[in-house]
Design an enzyme around this catalytic site. Structure first.
Site, PDB file in Angstrom:
ATOM      1  CE1 TYR A  24      -3.526  -2.348   0.092  1.00  0.00           C
ATOM      2  CE2 TYR A  24      -2.755  -3.135   2.198  1.00  0.00           C
ATOM      3  CZ  TYR A  24      -3.640  -3.494   1.135  1.00  0.00           C
ATOM      4  OH  TYR A  24      -4.535  -4.502   1.152  1.00  0.00           O
ATOM      5  CG  HIS A 101     -10.150  -1.864  -4.423  1.00  0.00           C
ATOM      6  ND1 HIS A 101     -10.577  -2.460  -3.024  1.00  0.00           N
ATOM      7  CD2 HIS A 101     -11.203  -2.231  -5.072  1.00  0.00           C
ATOM      8  CE1 HIS A 101     -11.746  -2.995  -3.104  1.00  0.00           C
ATOM      9  NE2 HIS A 101     -12.107  -3.047  -4.339  1.00  0.00           N
TER      10      HIS A 101
HETATM   11  C1  DQA Z   1      -7.880  -2.678  -0.622  1.00  0.00           C
HETATM   12  C2  DQA Z   1      -7.615  -4.116  -1.084  1.00  0.00           C
HETATM   13  C3  DQA Z   1      -8.362  -5.406  -0.140  1.00  0.00           C
HETATM   14  O1  DQA Z   1      -8.110  -6.752  -0.612  1.00  0.00           O
HETATM   15  C4  DQA Z   1      -7.888  -5.302   1.445  1.00  0.00           C
HETATM   16  O2  DQA Z   1      -8.576  -6.052   2.146  1.00  0.00           O
HETATM   17  C5  DQA Z   1      -7.554  -3.841   1.998  1.00  0.00           C
HETATM   18  C6  DQA Z   1      -7.380  -2.586   1.034  1.00  0.00           C
HETATM   19  C7  DQA Z   1      -7.111  -1.634  -1.245  1.00  0.00           C
HETATM   20  O3  DQA Z   1      -7.477  -0.562  -1.308  1.00  0.00           O
HETATM   21  O4  DQA Z   1      -6.282  -2.213  -2.072  1.00  0.00           O
HETATM   22  O5  DQA Z   1      -7.803  -3.723   2.931  1.00  0.00           O
HETATM   23  O6  DQA Z   1      -9.209  -2.348  -0.434  1.00  0.00           O
END
Ligand code: DQA
Length: 149
Positions: A24, A101
């Site tokens: 992230y 996402h």
């Molecule tokens: C997410 C992707 C999801 O699979 C994960 O559980 C998250 C973050 C993303 O922003 O990439 O918590 O939503």
């Protein structure tokens, strides 16, 4: 009255910046919210921003705000892959929803490849980090304007 958007951040997104940085990055939720507020100003729209780690609280917030807002920008985080209740809520409130996402959910584990919640979204933007949110907000606002608000 102008356009108002509810921004919803799901579970664990409050940990951004510390959490799984390899996936992230170092961007924090505060950074995302500041960038969204700047983009909203540019677009001339108002935002209500909400984060919760609790499925029921997210559903309560969406239901409580449904008559006040014109659309929802949501990162359902882990609930994306599990929550029929959130899908039903999004479907039930009858508002345009854009799902975003940070990571590309199709390039990760198998269980992340399916989004239950996106089934009732207008569209989904995935894999562009902070830009997923900004692109999502732009797309949502231009949809709402096209529909005549
Ligand atoms: C997410 C992707 C999801 O699979 C994960 O559980 C998250 C973050 C993303 O922003 O990439 O918590 O939503």
């Amino acid at each position: 009255m102008g356009i108002k958007i509810l921004v919803v951040h799901g579970p664990n997104l409050s940990l951004l910046g510390e959490r799984e940085r390899d996936v992230y990055g170092t961007v924090s939720l505060e950074d995302i919210n500041s960038a969204l507020i700047r983009k909203a100003e540019e677009l001339g729209v108002e935002l209500i921003v909400f984060q919760s780690n609790h499925e029921g609280q997210i559903i309560d917030e969406i239901i409580a705000r449904r008559k006040e807002v014109d659309g929802i920008l949501i990162n359902p985080a882990g609930l994306t892959h599990t929550s029929v209740a959130l899908l039903d809520c999004i479907r039930g409130v009858n508002l345009p929803v854009v799902e975003v996402h940070l990571s590309n959910i199709h390039a990760r584990e198998e269980f992340r490849r399916k989004s239950i919640t996106a089934q009732s979204a207008l569209g989904l933007i995935s894999g562009f980090g902070l830009d997923s949110y900004l692109l999502g907000l732009e797309a949502l606002v231009s949809h709402i304007r096209r529909e005549g608000k």
